[in-house]
Design an enzyme around this catalytic site. Structure first.
Site, short mmCIF file in Angstrom:
data_model
loop_
_atom_site.label_atom_id
_atom_site.label_comp_id
_atom_site.label_asym_id
_atom_site.label_seq_id
_atom_site.Cartn_x
_atom_site.Cartn_y
_atom_site.Cartn_z
N LYS A 178 3.36 8.85 13.97
CA LYS A 178 4.11 10.11 13.83
C LYS A 178 5.00 10.33 15.04
O LYS A 178 4.65 9.95 16.16
CB LYS A 178 3.14 11.29 13.71
CG LYS A 178 1.99 11.05 12.76
CD LYS A 178 1.10 12.26 12.59
CE LYS A 178 -0.20 11.89 11.90
NZ LYS A 178 -1.23 11.35 12.81
N ARG B 199 -21.28 5.96 11.76
CA ARG B 199 -20.57 7.01 11.01
C ARG B 199 -19.37 6.46 10.26
O ARG B 199 -19.07 6.89 9.15
CB ARG B 199 -20.13 8.12 11.96
CG ARG B 199 -21.27 9.04 12.31
CD ARG B 199 -20.79 10.13 13.21
NE ARG B 199 -21.83 11.10 13.45
CZ ARG B 199 -21.74 12.07 14.35
NH1 ARG B 199 -20.64 12.19 15.09
NH2 ARG B 199 -22.72 12.92 14.51
N TYR C 61 -0.75 10.89 20.35
CA TYR C 61 -2.16 10.63 20.64
C TYR C 61 -2.32 9.71 21.86
O TYR C 61 -3.44 9.51 22.35
CB TYR C 61 -2.88 9.98 19.44
CG TYR C 61 -2.90 10.80 18.17
CD1 TYR C 61 -2.49 12.14 18.16
CD2 TYR C 61 -3.32 10.25 16.97
CE1 TYR C 61 -2.50 12.88 16.99
CE2 TYR C 61 -3.33 10.99 15.79
CZ TYR C 61 -2.91 12.30 15.81
OH TYR C 61 -2.92 13.03 14.64
N HIS D 294 5.73 14.77 12.85
CA HIS D 294 4.38 15.31 13.12
C HIS D 294 4.24 16.80 12.77
O HIS D 294 3.27 17.22 12.18
CB HIS D 294 4.02 15.06 14.59
CG HIS D 294 2.56 14.95 14.85
ND1 HIS D 294 2.03 14.15 15.83
CD2 HIS D 294 1.51 15.55 14.26
CE1 HIS D 294 0.72 14.27 15.82
NE2 HIS D 294 0.37 15.11 14.88
N ASP E 270 -4.60 5.93 11.15
CA ASP E 270 -3.67 7.05 11.37
C ASP E 270 -3.60 7.37 12.85
O ASP E 270 -4.56 7.87 13.43
CB ASP E 270 -4.15 8.29 10.61
CG ASP E 270 -3.20 9.47 10.81
OD1 ASP E 270 -2.23 9.57 10.04
OD2 ASP E 270 -3.42 10.28 11.74
#
Ligand code: NAD
Length: 303
Positions: free
Chosen positions: A89, A250, A67, A122, A62
């Site tokens: 987006k 993680r 970004y 967005h 995503d």
């Protein structure tokens, strides 16, 4: 120099990927129920982070024009041909029919893909008054085959109802802020009524959910981490979750969500963590104003 993170064993991760359920969308397409969010991942390290995620079994990435890392993500995706689903987006300032068409082309070029799996508006930015014509551009992009699925992000009930009633096309997905402290039950009910899949952004509450002692207690009983409990909660609720991490250990932890289940008591406990003031991000009803000059020039070019 920071130590390199060890890559977890590959066979375990391939198994994790195979276990991630696919969610069917209202347009016949499907998406993995778990993905990697890459907000705040610098473009320079995005190729390495996304490659690690793909190696860890992630199949959904995503990103967003806003970004600033679509080209880095694209570099990793080119290496991983056909093994991924990519969401991007539209930037708020590119709303409007023609701007959207151009902005999509630029995003696809940066991502180095011919077809984007999921393209989202967005934010609704209601003060701009352009989300309906923007939605019509997304409908056209899907018709042209440039985008497999189209959806929105941060749309509230009135924004959703307006685009659905005016265009006759129901978004496949609404990507919204959703975590234990902010559960958005009303909006999720509306999604269910229209057949819209809910995608959760900040699914871990940007880490805050992990510090809650009630989540830790469930984690301890299940022998899992707090992040795994919260992400398992999303999966059992039918939500697509896109946790962000640039850390390989993680990433592996966040996709290792199988082989255990939450009880109905666990769900009841997490249900009670919902708060009226639990929102972390901006209020979509007010976010994304554009300057007066831009609004005026739009009005002039429309007249
Ligand atoms: P998140 O809930 O995914 O939390 C990320 C934070 O949790 C990071 O600090 C990370 O280091 C930490 N974390 C991750 N895994 C962990 C683990 N196993 N143990 C401990 N800590 C862990 O929050 P987010 O980054 O805001 O949201 C995820 C994605 O959602 C973004 O990357 C982006 O793709 C998307 N997003 C979309 C919008 C939108 O407007 N559509 C807005 C914000 C975010």
């Amino acid at each position: 120099m920071a130590p390199r993170q060890a890559e977890p064993p590959q066979e375990h991760l391939a198994a994790a990927a195979a276990q991630v359920p696919m969610v069917l969308l209202n347009d016949g397409q499907a998406l993995p129920q778990l993905g990697l969010g890459v907000w705040q991942i610098d473009n320079a390290i995005a190729p390495e982070v996304v490659t690690s995620a793909i190696n860890a079994g992630y199949r959904l990435i995503d990103t967003a024009a806003g970004y600033g890392n679509e080209s880095g993500v694209g570099t990793a995706l080119r290496r991983a041909r056909n093994q991924f689903y990519i969401t991007t987006k539209l930037r708020n300032e590119n709303q409007g029919y023609d701007r959207t068409m151009r902005a999509f082309e630029a995003s696809a070029a940066r991502l180095q893909v011919d077809i984007v799996d999921l393209y989202l508006i967005h934010w609704p930015c209601p003060q701009q008054g352009a989300y309906l014509e923007t939605w019509r551009a997304l409908v056209e992009l899907q018709k042209q085959g440039c985008v497999r699925s189209i959806g929105v992000s941060n749309f509230m009930a009135d924004h959703l109802e307006r685009i659905i009633h005016e265009s006759g096309v129901v978004p496949a997905v609404n990507q919204i802020e959703l975590h234990p402290a902010f559960q958005q039950r009303e909006l999720r009910n509306i999604h269910e009524r229209y057949g819209i899949v809910t995608q959760a952004w900040s699914p871990l509450g940007q880490g805050a959910a992990l510090a809650d002692p009630r989540i830790s207690a469930i984690a301890e009983r299940c022998g899992r981490s707090p992040a795994q409990i919260v992400l398992r909660w999303h999966l059992e609720n039918g939500t697509i979750a896109i946790p962000k991490s640039a850390n390989v250990a993680r990433m592996a932890e966040n996709i290792d969500l199988f082989g255990f289940e939450l009880t109905s008591d666990d769900h009841a406990v997490i249900s009670r963590l919902d708060r009226h003031d639990g929102r972390i991000g901006p209020d979509p009803a007010a976010y994304g104003r554009i300057g007066l000059l831009r609004r005026l020039s739009r009005r002039i070019s429309r007249s």
